[in-house]
Design a protein around this motif. Sequence first.
Motif, PDB file in Angstrom:
ATOM      1  N   ASN A 129      89.116  14.828  56.561  1.00 44.59           N
ATOM      2  CA  ASN A 129      88.330  14.917  57.790  1.00 44.59           C
ATOM      3  C   ASN A 129      89.103  15.707  58.840  1.00 44.59           C
ATOM      4  O   ASN A 129      90.324  15.552  58.967  1.00 44.59           O
ATOM      5  N   VAL A 130      88.408  16.545  59.591  1.00 43.06           N
ATOM      6  CA  VAL A 130      89.086  17.379  60.588  1.00 43.06           C
ATOM      7  C   VAL A 130      89.733  16.545  61.685  1.00 43.06           C
ATOM      8  O   VAL A 130      90.720  16.970  62.306  1.00 43.06           O
ATOM      9  N   TYR A 131      89.207  15.357  61.949  1.00 41.14           N
ATOM     10  CA  TYR A 131      89.771  14.520  63.008  1.00 41.14           C
ATOM     11  C   TYR A 131      91.035  13.793  62.556  1.00 41.14           C
ATOM     12  O   TYR A 131      91.666  13.089  63.353  1.00 41.14           O
ATOM     13  N   GLN A 132      91.433  13.973  61.288  1.00 38.99           N
ATOM     14  CA  GLN A 132      92.708  13.432  60.811  1.00 38.99           C
ATOM     15  C   GLN A 132      93.865  14.400  61.072  1.00 38.99           C
ATOM     16  O   GLN A 132      95.019  14.047  60.842  1.00 38.99           O
ATOM     17  N   SER A 173      94.846  13.843  71.246  1.00 39.78           N
ATOM     18  CA  SER A 173      94.737  12.675  72.122  1.00 39.78           C
ATOM     19  C   SER A 173      93.371  12.049  71.938  1.00 39.78           C
ATOM     20  O   SER A 173      92.376  12.760  71.732  1.00 39.78           O
ATOM     21  N   GLY A 174      93.323  10.729  71.971  1.00 31.24           N
ATOM     22  CA  GLY A 174      92.055  10.041  71.834  1.00 31.24           C
ATOM     23  C   GLY A 174      91.377  10.299  70.507  1.00 31.24           C
ATOM     24  O   GLY A 174      90.141  10.245  70.410  1.00 31.24           O
ATOM     25  N   GLY A 175      92.172  10.597  69.477  1.00 30.72           N
ATOM     26  CA  GLY A 175      91.618  10.866  68.162  1.00 30.72           C
ATOM     27  C   GLY A 175      91.066  12.264  67.992  1.00 30.72           C
ATOM     28  O   GLY A 175      90.495  12.581  66.944  1.00 30.72           O
ATOM     29  N   VAL A 176      91.235  13.130  68.998  1.00 31.90           N
ATOM     30  CA  VAL A 176      90.702  14.496  68.942  1.00 31.90           C
ATOM     31  C   VAL A 176      91.846  15.496  68.868  1.00 31.90           C
ATOM     32  O   VAL A 176      92.690  15.547  69.764  1.00 31.90           O
ATOM     33  N   VAL A 212      88.716  20.252  68.673  1.00 33.87           N
ATOM     34  CA  VAL A 212      87.967  20.345  67.427  1.00 33.87           C
ATOM     35  C   VAL A 212      86.517  19.927  67.665  1.00 33.87           C
ATOM     36  O   VAL A 212      85.594  20.466  67.044  1.00 33.87           O
ATOM     37  N   ALA A 213      86.303  18.998  68.596  1.00 33.80           N
ATOM     38  CA  ALA A 213      84.935  18.591  68.930  1.00 33.80           C
ATOM     39  C   ALA A 213      84.120  19.779  69.429  1.00 33.80           C
ATOM     40  O   ALA A 213      82.933  19.919  69.103  1.00 33.80           O
TER      41      ALA A 213
END
Length: 391
Positions: free
Chosen positions: A326-329, A356-359, A374-375
């Motif tokens: 997953n890109v958020y990893q 930060s904050g998983g992003v 990435v979002a």
Amino acid sequence: MKSRKLRPTRRRATIIGAAATSVVAGVALLPNWMAGATVVDDPTVDARTKATFQRLADAVFTDRTDALVAGKQGNRDKPLTDGFSGKVRLSTGTARGEDAALSALGKRKDKLAKAGEKYSKAATTVTLNATRVTGRTAKAAVTETTTLTYAQAAAGEPKTTGFQSNHELTFKADRRGNWQLTDIRDTDQGGLAVNTVAEPPTVTVATTTAANTTPSAARAATTRNPVAVPKTGTTYDYKAMAAYAEKYWNVYNKDYPDFNGQGAGGDCTNFVSQALKAGGWKHAPGYVYDYTKWFGNAEIQSHSFIGVNEWSWFAQNSKRTTALANVYQLEIGDVLQMDFDRDGSKDHTMIVTAKSGGVPYVTYHSNNTLRRSVASLVASYPNAYYYAYRT
């Protein structure tokens, strides 16, 4: 990637990701603003005319980035002439095009907001690099530099993101000498600025691939909040990778060639390779066309150092990377690649310089961009394929 026979083939690849088909040492490199530009400066153009062109360009690109903050603003049917030092306006066709661009960017703003990304303000400046007048036609090469401030950034999160875009503007003069802006052309090899509404440009290039030996990367999901995959047991300096990328995101290191020039193929992978090298990746010397080798300096670079797909093949074959689901990893120092048209040929390479904050936040060349979330990428390119590499 599908296996291919060992013969020259033709494939589509974006300009920013096309693997270089030749590497020539000693070639004079163009400044970044001349990436794709054709304007040769005319010293006889008067300062007032130049200032007029620059002010109009500044107004146009400021409106574009403001649309990402507050949605569509202004009225494109009204010429942008008030307060300018000369008579200049948008042509009817250009005005309609900009109106459509502002509407598209307003919709992008809404998409970004749904993805948890909002901007509180934008600051855009435009530098006029070259101007040339031939009869009643004028062309101007400009560099747009924009900083967007993230709204309500939490402690530890990046406060801003920034990018640079290069453009060529065309003006036409009527018989009274009044100028109209008739065309705006992006001249970067990438087209990945957050306020760009056009799809990334593509070009057909000739290339040769090895038969049945190139490893296929696993695609990464783009859903939010996956199980975290922390980094363990590595000797690489990820902070040094991030520091290098953020130092040179818009000021290119003269110890390496700049592949963002006209016809050079794009600098995104070359830039990421430099950052990886700064963090401890060692050269694997050998033949430049051998994707199992990886090296780069001022004189010579392997294709795996500068080519998107070749880098992916080397990274997997050498076991220097592993795939993330997953890109958020992604974490700092990890690498993200994209395939915009999902044709199996990867188009763009980026490196994570903050999280930060998983992003994760990526920094890249072509367009030069600092700390884009990435979002934002996923919201802007929802149909692209993504590939996440743990370095």
